[in-house]
Design a protein around this motif. Sequence first.
Motif, mmCIF file in Angstrom:
data_model
loop_
_atom_site.group_PDB
_atom_site.id
_atom_site.type_symbol
_atom_site.label_atom_id
_atom_site.label_comp_id
_atom_site.label_asym_id
_atom_site.label_seq_id
_atom_site.Cartn_x
_atom_site.Cartn_y
_atom_site.Cartn_z
ATOM 1 N N SER A 1 125.850 1.642 -21.469
ATOM 2 C CA SER A 1 125.678 1.853 -20.016
ATOM 3 C C SER A 1 126.024 3.109 -19.432
ATOM 4 O O SER A 1 125.564 3.726 -18.380
ATOM 5 C CB SER A 1 126.743 0.826 -19.180
ATOM 6 O OG SER A 1 127.846 0.684 -19.442
ATOM 7 N N LYS B 1 123.608 5.389 -17.200
ATOM 8 C CA LYS B 1 123.853 6.177 -15.952
ATOM 9 C C LYS B 1 123.350 7.487 -15.934
ATOM 10 O O LYS B 1 122.713 7.859 -14.978
ATOM 11 C CB LYS B 1 125.322 6.211 -15.677
ATOM 12 C CG LYS B 1 126.062 5.010 -15.209
ATOM 13 C CD LYS B 1 127.415 5.046 -15.132
ATOM 14 C CE LYS B 1 128.291 5.537 -16.085
ATOM 15 N NZ LYS B 1 129.646 5.161 -15.745
ATOM 16 N N ALA C 1 119.108 -2.451 -13.265
ATOM 17 C CA ALA C 1 120.123 -3.480 -12.653
ATOM 18 C C ALA C 1 119.965 -4.815 -13.537
ATOM 19 O O ALA C 1 121.075 -5.260 -13.814
ATOM 20 C CB ALA C 1 119.770 -3.731 -11.270
ATOM 21 N N LEU D 1 121.660 -4.219 -16.756
ATOM 22 C CA LEU D 1 123.206 -4.088 -16.927
ATOM 23 C C LEU D 1 123.665 -5.274 -16.308
ATOM 24 O O LEU D 1 124.864 -5.748 -16.727
ATOM 25 C CB LEU D 1 123.470 -3.116 -15.693
ATOM 26 C CG LEU D 1 123.350 -1.675 -16.433
ATOM 27 C CD1 LEU D 1 123.453 -0.616 -14.985
ATOM 28 C CD2 LEU D 1 124.232 -1.216 -17.352
ATOM 29 N N LEU D 2 123.136 -6.320 -15.427
ATOM 30 C CA LEU D 2 123.709 -7.506 -15.097
ATOM 31 C C LEU D 2 123.670 -8.618 -16.013
ATOM 32 O O LEU D 2 124.493 -9.461 -16.239
ATOM 33 C CB LEU D 2 122.979 -8.003 -13.808
ATOM 34 C CG LEU D 2 123.314 -7.143 -12.648
ATOM 35 C CD1 LEU D 2 122.260 -7.848 -11.376
ATOM 36 C CD2 LEU D 2 124.691 -7.594 -11.990
ATOM 37 N N PHE E 1 128.497 -5.475 -13.502
ATOM 38 C CA PHE E 1 128.329 -5.736 -11.957
ATOM 39 C C PHE E 1 128.378 -4.013 -11.347
ATOM 40 O O PHE E 1 127.757 -3.655 -10.727
ATOM 41 C CB PHE E 1 129.088 -6.521 -11.218
ATOM 42 C CG PHE E 1 128.522 -6.980 -9.995
ATOM 43 C CD1 PHE E 1 127.369 -7.541 -9.627
ATOM 44 C CD2 PHE E 1 129.404 -6.816 -8.931
ATOM 45 C CE1 PHE E 1 126.891 -7.869 -8.357
ATOM 46 C CE2 PHE E 1 128.859 -7.239 -7.567
ATOM 47 C CZ PHE E 1 127.413 -7.649 -7.342
ATOM 48 N N THR F 1 128.794 -1.167 -12.627
ATOM 49 C CA THR F 1 127.683 -0.005 -12.991
ATOM 50 C C THR F 1 126.461 -0.165 -12.093
ATOM 51 O O THR F 1 125.816 0.882 -11.567
ATOM 52 C CB THR F 1 127.492 -0.158 -14.372
ATOM 53 O OG1 THR F 1 128.746 0.336 -15.086
ATOM 54 C CG2 THR F 1 126.728 1.280 -14.644
ATOM 55 N N THR F 2 126.083 -1.446 -12.074
ATOM 56 C CA THR F 2 124.833 -1.498 -11.073
ATOM 57 C C THR F 2 125.159 -1.347 -9.655
ATOM 58 O O THR F 2 124.262 -0.604 -9.334
ATOM 59 C CB THR F 2 124.642 -3.206 -11.182
ATOM 60 O OG1 THR F 2 124.636 -3.613 -12.573
ATOM 61 C CG2 THR F 2 123.214 -3.576 -10.637
ATOM 62 N N ALA G 1 123.075 1.674 -7.879
ATOM 63 C CA ALA G 1 122.350 1.534 -6.727
ATOM 64 C C ALA G 1 122.631 2.074 -5.444
ATOM 65 O O ALA G 1 121.809 2.791 -4.899
ATOM 66 C CB ALA G 1 122.480 -0.079 -6.240
#
Lengths: 602, 397
Positions: B136, B140, B176, B179-180, B185, B187-188, B192
Amino acid sequence: MARRTREQAGGAGGGTRLRALLLGGMVLLAFSAVIARAAKVQLFDVSRLSRLARDQTRREIEWAPRRGKILDRNGMPLAVTEDVESIFADPTAFETPAERGHAADLLSKALRVPREKILKKLEGDKQFSWVQRRLDEDASARVHALGVDRLDGIELVREPKRFYPQRELAGQVLGFVGEEAGQEGLERELEPFLRGKSVQVAAVRDARGTMVMEGGAPDPTMLTGATITTTLDANVQLTAERELRRAVTDARAAGGWAIVMDAQSGALLALANAPEFDANKPGRDPGVWRNRAVQDQIEPGSTIKSFLMAIAFEEKVTTSTENFFCELGSWRQFGRTIHDTHPIGNATPTEILSHSSNICAAKIGLRLGAKRLLDGLHSFGFGERCDVGIPGEGRGQMHDAAHIANIAVATTAFGQGMSATGLQTVMAMGAIANGGVLLKPYLVEKIVSADGATLRTGGREEVRRVIRSETAKTVTAMLEEVTQKGGTGTKAALADFRVAGKTGTAQKVDPVHGGYTQKNLASFLGFVPADAPRLVILVTVDEPEVHRMGGEAAAPAWSAIAKEALRQLGVSPSPRHEEAQNQGATAGHASKLAQLEKRSAR
Amino acid sequence: MSARAAGLRATARARASGDESRSSSALRFDPALLAAVLLLTTFGVVMVYSASAVFASEKLHDTFWFFKRQALGAIGGLAALFAALKLGYKRLEKLATPLLLTAVVLLILVQVPGLGHAAGGARRWLSLGGFTFQPSELAKLAFVIWLARSLAKKGERVQSFSVGLAPHLLMLGLFAALLLVEPDFGTTVVLALMTFALLFVAGAQLSWLFGIGLAALPVAGFLIWRSPYRLQRVMTFLDPWKDARGHGYQTVESLLGFGAGGAFGVGLGESHQKLFFLPAAHTDFILSIVGEELGFIGVATVLCLFGLLVWRGMRAAHAATDAFGCYLALGLTLLISFEALVNAGMALALLPTKGMALPFFSYGMTSMVVTLFLCGVLLSISGGPGGFLKRAEGGRR
């Protein structure tokens, strides 16, 4: 300009710069908001939050005190404290009844306690319940072998436990320790010295409950109670207990007691009671805890005649050559008949003692009169506590000189109608042995705190001079005859030492109906060596059924104790005694010589 | 101070010369930005040691276990920083697509049993050799590079929905979703927020952004509602003291740490909260330890250093000659600052708790290396003479 923006000519919209600035401003504003929040928490809510944080981390831990040791005079441990395991349960930790039942099964097996009893302790809503405290070694081993300590909800902790490594040795003298404090004997009397101090230690607790002490664990010397060195000699005590037990068994008696005292200092070398008491297992019967030698007030019987003679000689109402008529064993006086066990006719004071004539003792007592007799006995320490330092010491009872009947004067003279503790008679005999001074008995040689400071020392303490030393010498010579051929106490005699002493056979008073029962107390009270007294010893056998007389029941034990105690103390047979057996003529000279030798040896 | 002055002078000289292509120019970056980065890194490594020493000696019998790894991460990160600075951000533009694909593949791989490594109820780690690595973190980076390039390429067309908005939102949706699944959550949310911010700056229509934002709310609400632990965290956030020993525990302990520190703190290394009261003391809640040991002064210093980073990051965006550099600088700055804000907000009970590292501070080698690499990229942008935004400004005039 155009050159620089070659890639994205006209790419950015008009509002891009503004929007970027706006965005940057918003982010910085957000950081400011967080800083403001930190300021609120750390600068304004701080007192409430920091108190809460401190509350959850700071704890005062109380370190349990550690009881001091009790030693004999040579440093042999009589009472010590060691850590042993205790088991407790968290009843809420059992998730199913089966789990609880399993734990109860194992515990019952390990502790040898009925399952239902254990189960009761594992039930309920509380989170803590002692299952059993202070396990003995075997139980601890079984607990570990069965894996009880690995069960959920069962925990072991180490707790200090009082041990008496010599088992029943001096049990009644030492007493024992209950949940909180010493219950009997020295453990109770010296509680303030022995107890030690609990110490509060500041500690930081982490979230798992592990305590981290900021200043480390407290210094053990802060916690530990003082070490008590007693005057008891474990070897002499052992001998006294062994011989007393043998005497009690041989006479099929109910019990008995024996005291061995240093004749010159008043230190108690042995204080034995039968039946014995093991303070490791105190049980629930206060009868066996009783230190009867010090606590029981009984009629001293014929041993009192030694002091009667001393008073009579001190008051010069008789001489060693005077002849008394002892009425051939039966004398009716004041409406009562006084009997002698060994009927005799005419007798000198020496013979009166060696045959233990009640009739002639009564005659001498009457000649002294109530006041001089009772004052004399008071002077010898009767009717007052010795304050030896054992709880519940008896005081003894005496008639009041102003209101005493003549018959009571007569009976007091041979030890009836008054009461005394065994220790009182020993101290009174000590006064004759050491040349006329009543000493205060003591049991504690010294008390040393854990950091090495001496808190108290014991030593020779004179109460008063009772008789002149000449009188003491005269009575000593008479008491020596008791153990010679024809006396009542021949079985107390020793081969290598001269023994001075007096038998006693007292009928026991019926506490319910008054008057006397058929039961009696047989005793022998004396000192050795008679020419240079080192030890005063009393042996009393309570309610003997086979050998009912003091000379039979108590004297053999007396001589066995005396022999061993002298050996333990390294007292060599006096040269005078050996000479006396060869050539009796030079006795007086040799006696002085022996005393001189003794003095130079000191 | 003198370094900064020299840097300014250097920048000024570079501007004055008007020749940004001259590679021999003395300083091609903003020294104040580098200073902020180095201070944050040093501060962070020291705090990791202070916060983890007791835990490390208890669990791993090595007081320095976390410290050594974090220091190693910092050294690796500084190497990455200088490499990025040396290579320049422009090379990244070509790498945008491959990086994006790699990130997606890794995010999928992390879900493969045997490769992915779970901890604390989340599959976030990949084991490579002895090292574990958080895809993750790479995601990013890849996403922000891709987004900057895409926005730069689209230029004015960002204003249209189908060209400007839809592709970016779709890509965000893909990330998202991946990642979810982990679940991650935090990082999402950060991705966003960053996407919306960049779309905003790039010129997306506000009405669209608002509309999508409103539409996203029920989705976020549903995600929270469906997951019991997230719901619990929100409820706890509303009143942490209600269940101080249970679900509110972390928040309450964190606040107690801040409170115990007061204005000046109890002293470095003196924290009591880190004695196992505060879970994740050396990771997510490290700011609470800063607050306890160094007080408000310490916390304010940390936040001000982040503020400095934001300011100089914005300035770097300004210094960018091209749209890609500008958007990239903005994106990177926002990424770091949103993470810091979410983390600090969570530690101070302004936001519900979620797994979110504090850049430079929270223990984590991947995070450290990636963060410093991002800073290297940012630094390489900061040395530019400016142009893109100035051009925009000029166009407006």
